[in-house]
Design an enzyme around this catalytic site. Structure first.
Site, mmCIF file in Angstrom:
data_model
loop_
_atom_site.group_PDB
_atom_site.id
_atom_site.type_symbol
_atom_site.label_atom_id
_atom_site.label_comp_id
_atom_site.label_asym_id
_atom_site.label_seq_id
_atom_site.Cartn_x
_atom_site.Cartn_y
_atom_site.Cartn_z
ATOM 1 N N HIS A 83 -66.375 -47.616 -63.948
ATOM 2 C CA HIS A 83 -66.967 -46.509 -63.193
ATOM 3 C C HIS A 83 -66.898 -45.206 -63.980
ATOM 4 O O HIS A 83 -67.742 -44.336 -63.834
ATOM 5 C CB HIS A 83 -66.243 -46.312 -61.865
ATOM 6 C CG HIS A 83 -66.286 -47.504 -60.966
ATOM 7 N ND1 HIS A 83 -67.469 -48.054 -60.515
ATOM 8 C CD2 HIS A 83 -65.302 -48.268 -60.437
ATOM 9 C CE1 HIS A 83 -67.202 -49.100 -59.740
ATOM 10 N NE2 HIS A 83 -65.901 -49.254 -59.685
ATOM 11 N N HIS A 108 -60.737 -37.600 -65.862
ATOM 12 C CA HIS A 108 -61.838 -38.514 -66.170
ATOM 13 C C HIS A 108 -63.138 -37.727 -66.150
ATOM 14 O O HIS A 108 -63.147 -36.540 -65.818
ATOM 15 C CB HIS A 108 -61.856 -39.666 -65.156
ATOM 16 C CG HIS A 108 -62.084 -39.191 -63.761
ATOM 17 N ND1 HIS A 108 -61.066 -38.951 -62.878
ATOM 18 C CD2 HIS A 108 -63.224 -38.867 -63.096
ATOM 19 C CE1 HIS A 108 -61.572 -38.512 -61.739
ATOM 20 N NE2 HIS A 108 -62.880 -38.454 -61.840
ATOM 21 N N THR A 194 -64.886 -38.521 -54.935
ATOM 22 C CA THR A 194 -66.334 -38.740 -55.079
ATOM 23 C C THR A 194 -66.662 -40.210 -55.286
ATOM 24 O O THR A 194 -67.809 -40.560 -55.554
ATOM 25 C CB THR A 194 -66.921 -37.919 -56.241
ATOM 26 O OG1 THR A 194 -66.373 -38.410 -57.469
ATOM 27 C CG2 THR A 194 -66.628 -36.438 -56.086
ATOM 28 N N THR A 195 -65.655 -41.073 -55.198
ATOM 29 C CA THR A 195 -65.850 -42.517 -55.297
ATOM 30 C C THR A 195 -65.176 -43.180 -54.096
ATOM 31 O O THR A 195 -64.255 -42.597 -53.519
ATOM 32 C CB THR A 195 -65.218 -43.071 -56.594
ATOM 33 O OG1 THR A 195 -63.839 -42.714 -56.636
ATOM 34 C CG2 THR A 195 -65.923 -42.543 -57.830
HETATM 35 ZN ZN ZN Z 1 -64.274 -37.749 -60.550
#
Ligand code: ZN
Length: 243
Positions: A83, A108, A194-195
């Site tokens: 991801h 990340h 956000t995931t």
């Molecule tokens: Zn992020």
């Protein structure tokens, strides 16, 4: 025996089973962002009213206190989880905000940016993810513009994990302090991961000053990600964005 093997391999590759696998999600297609909330009851928050990312605009003037950064070099591992590509951080670096210490766990990257500022998207956004001892989350976000080579990231880019599942050791340790700009004034709002599982109650701090990354460095991370990894902008609803 052969028949059983064939059947089990068919089952394992069946798209139907993949759709029922609650952990599987992606950035496009049937398991894409529009469907995250339906993929699993664990992902119900993805349909919440305080989701990230957002378009930061309509700012409210506020007396925002500086974030107290206590970072030291600690990025020891660069992983590709399918991801994102993520730099895992050793214990011992933290920020203090609202009188609470939040430990830096990892940072990340999203290409292009997830948040927008006054409608503008950036080529890349970094998320510095922190947690306090109760598991409350604080994310410091940094936008990158294409330009000069980023010297600190160059130390990590040498060890870019090119494929899903890759885990590369970083030597020397990456210094998050050297990735962030000197001026750390920020915008603030409440949001979410956000995931999936899109957990809400996350304190978001978007640094106003952008950082720089070269065209070649962008090309390298795009190659490792294989696809864009930005969730679309979510509705702000009743939230205020402070500046
Ligand atoms: Zn992020």
């Amino acid at each position: 025996m052969k028949k059983i093997l064939l059947l089990s391999s068919l089952l394992l590759t069946s798209p139907l089973l993949q759709a029922n696998d609650t952990s599987h999600w992606s950035y496009s297609g049937h398991a894409g962002p529009q469907h995250w909330a339906e993929l699993s009851t664990d992902y119900a928050s993805c349909a919440g009213l305080n989701q990230s990312p957002i378009n930061l605009t309509g700012f409210i003037e506020a007396d925002l206190k500086p974030i107290d950064f206590s970072y030291q070099p600690g990025g020891y591992q660069f992983i590709n989880n399918g991801h994102t590509v993520q730099i895992n951080y050793k214990k011992g670096s933290s920020i203090k905000i609202d009188g609470i210490d939040f430990n830096l766990l990892q940072f990340h990257f999203h290409v292009p940016s997830e948040n927008h500022i006054n409608g503008k998207s950036y080529p890349m956004e970094a998320h510095f993810v922190h947690a306090d001892t109760n598991g409350n989350l604080a994310v410091v976000a940094l936008m990158f513009e294409e330009g000069k080579k980023n010297k600190e990231l160059a130390k990590a880019w040498k060890y870019m994990p090119e494929s899903e599942g890759d885990k590369n050791k970083l030597n020397p340790l990456i210094d998050a302090n050297a990735v962030l700009p000197a001026n750390r004034d920020y915008y603030r709002f409440n949001g979410s991961l956000t995931t999936p599982p899109c957990t809400e109650g996350v304190r978001w701090f978007v640094i106003k000053q952008t950082a720089s990354i070269s065209k070649e460095q962008l090309k390298k991370i795009k190659h490792a990600l294989h696809h864009q990894n930005n969730r679309p902008i979510q509705a702000t609803h009743a939230r205020a964005v402070l500046k």
